[in-house]
Enzyme design. Structure first.
Site, PDB file in Angstrom:
ATOM      1  N   SER A 126       0.839  -1.204   0.000  1.00 43.65           N
ATOM      2  CA  SER A 126       0.000   0.000   0.000  1.00 43.65           C
ATOM      3  C   SER A 126       0.870   1.250   0.000  1.00 43.65           C
ATOM      4  CB  SER A 126      -0.891  -0.001   1.249  1.00 43.65           C
ATOM      5  OG  SER A 126      -1.515   1.249   1.438  1.00 43.65           O
ATOM      6  N   TYR A 150      -1.554   0.389   9.986  1.00 39.21           N
ATOM      7  CA  TYR A 150      -1.724  -0.312   8.705  1.00 39.21           C
ATOM      8  C   TYR A 150      -0.496  -0.122   7.822  1.00 39.21           C
ATOM      9  CZ  TYR A 150      -3.704  -1.343   4.068  1.00 39.21           C
ATOM     10  OH  TYR A 150      -3.924  -1.837   2.809  1.00 39.21           O
ATOM     11  N   LYS A 154       2.240  -3.033   6.551  1.00 41.98           N
ATOM     12  CA  LYS A 154       2.580  -3.266   5.147  1.00 41.98           C
ATOM     13  C   LYS A 154       4.077  -3.063   4.900  1.00 41.98           C
ATOM     14  CE  LYS A 154      -1.419  -4.249   3.171  1.00 41.98           C
ATOM     15  NZ  LYS A 154      -1.659  -5.481   2.393  1.00 41.98           N
TER      16      LYS A 154
END
Length: 328
Positions: A126, A150, A154
């Protein structure tokens, strides 16, 4: 060729499966078997070869080992929980987004101990791996300083993919997906969901809420482009990647206001008038730390392609999801 898709029940997983079924091959090799897995049972597919649909959570110990025992040649790892949910539930985010990748890589490594095994692994990362302050356009040499859990999860997965590839345990390619717009279906827990909502709902005659200002700029690609990124990564000559196995792929840098004007050009004032401004300070704060623009020279040089205008992204949604028609 045996293909394993982890996260096959999700939007990208379903579209990827359809694209692979239509093609019937990857890199000139015919597809002979699909294994489709998710935490809910993936939809059945019409395929002449072998098909296995498996309910599995790779973030649980031992689950990845079961999937890898069949020694798939090509693995797409799409499974994750989205940004808003990962930020709200710290434990769940690290378990699914990080532990799932670690268990998968380790299962591949251990399978290779039994007999030589080097599958291609395509992983969806991402743009959340980057954090402010940003240059005018984020280049291929910009460092990872994520500002969310998040993004951190990643980024860790990208490092693991690099290291396992460097050691010869897996042939990995990571793809930093732009925000995929317009996402079909119902809104999800992603903090970025409003970028799709303000287009998807008005296109079918429904109201949508805009929680940020119209000058917010972000990085986009369509679901169709995302599938192109994944299939191209599956066929890529990875010797050209060197030790940097993850790519920032092409997209469009567009403001929310420009999104809305594209909607006006395609669907008219009636659709635009269905967008209601309802500021949300939590989302406003999160968006402030998100990437806005990229200079994806490396990926473009390797043949990755995306849309050239936001009007095109909207028309792709109308064609692929609405049967070519606008309105409720």
């Amino acid at each position: 060729m045996h293909i394993l898709i982890i996260g096959a029940a999700g939007m990208i997983g379903r579209k990827l499966t359809s694209a692979l079924l239509k093609s019937g091959q990857v890199g000139g090799k015919a597809i002979s078997k699909f294994t489709l897995t998710d935490v809910v049972e993936p939809a059945k597919i019409d395929f002449n070869g072998d098909v296995a649909t498996v309910v599995s959570d790779v973030s649980l110990p031992g689950e990845a080992t079961k999937l890898i025992a069949a020694r798939p040649d090509l693995i797409f790892h799409l499974a994750a929980i989205v940004s808003g949910e990962a930020e709200a539930d710290f434990d769940k985010g690290y378990r699914i987004n990080m532990d799932g990748m670690r268990f998968l890589l380790e299962a591949i490594r251990q399978e290779g101990v039994k007999a030589p095994y080097l599958p291609r692994l395509v992983f969806t990362s991402s743009i959340a791996v980057f954090g402010a302050p940003f240059p005018e356009a984020i280049g291929d040499e910009f460092f990872n300083t994520p500002l969310t859990s998040y993004g951190t999860q990643k980024a860790i997965c990208e490092l693991l993919l690099n290291d396992y590839s460097r050691k010869g345990f897996v042939d990995g390619v990571g793809i930093r997906l732009p925000t995929i717009t317009i996402r079909p279906g119902k809104p999800n827990a992603a903090a970025s969901g409003f970028f799709s909502n303000i287009l998807r709902e008005p296109l079918v005659g429904q109201e949508a809420v805009l929680p940020v200002s119209k000058d917010v700029r972000h990085w986009f690609a369509s679901p169709r482009a995302a599938i192109g990124f994944l299939t191209h990564a599956a066929e890529l000559d990875t010797s050209k990647l060197g030790w940097r196995r993850t790519l920032s792929v092409p997209g469009l840098s567009t403001t929310v206001g420009e999104e809305i004007e594209a909607l006006r050009r395609v669907a008219g004032d009636k659709a635009v008038n269905l967008i209601k401004d309802v500021p949300d300070q939590k989302i406003i704060s999160m968006v402030a730390g998100w990437p806005r623009n990229f200079d994806a020279k490396r990926a473009i040089g390797l043949g990755f392609k995306a849309e050239q205008s936001f009007d095109e992204i909207i028309r792709i949604h109308i064609e692929d999801e609405l049967g070519g028609k606008i309105g409720g």
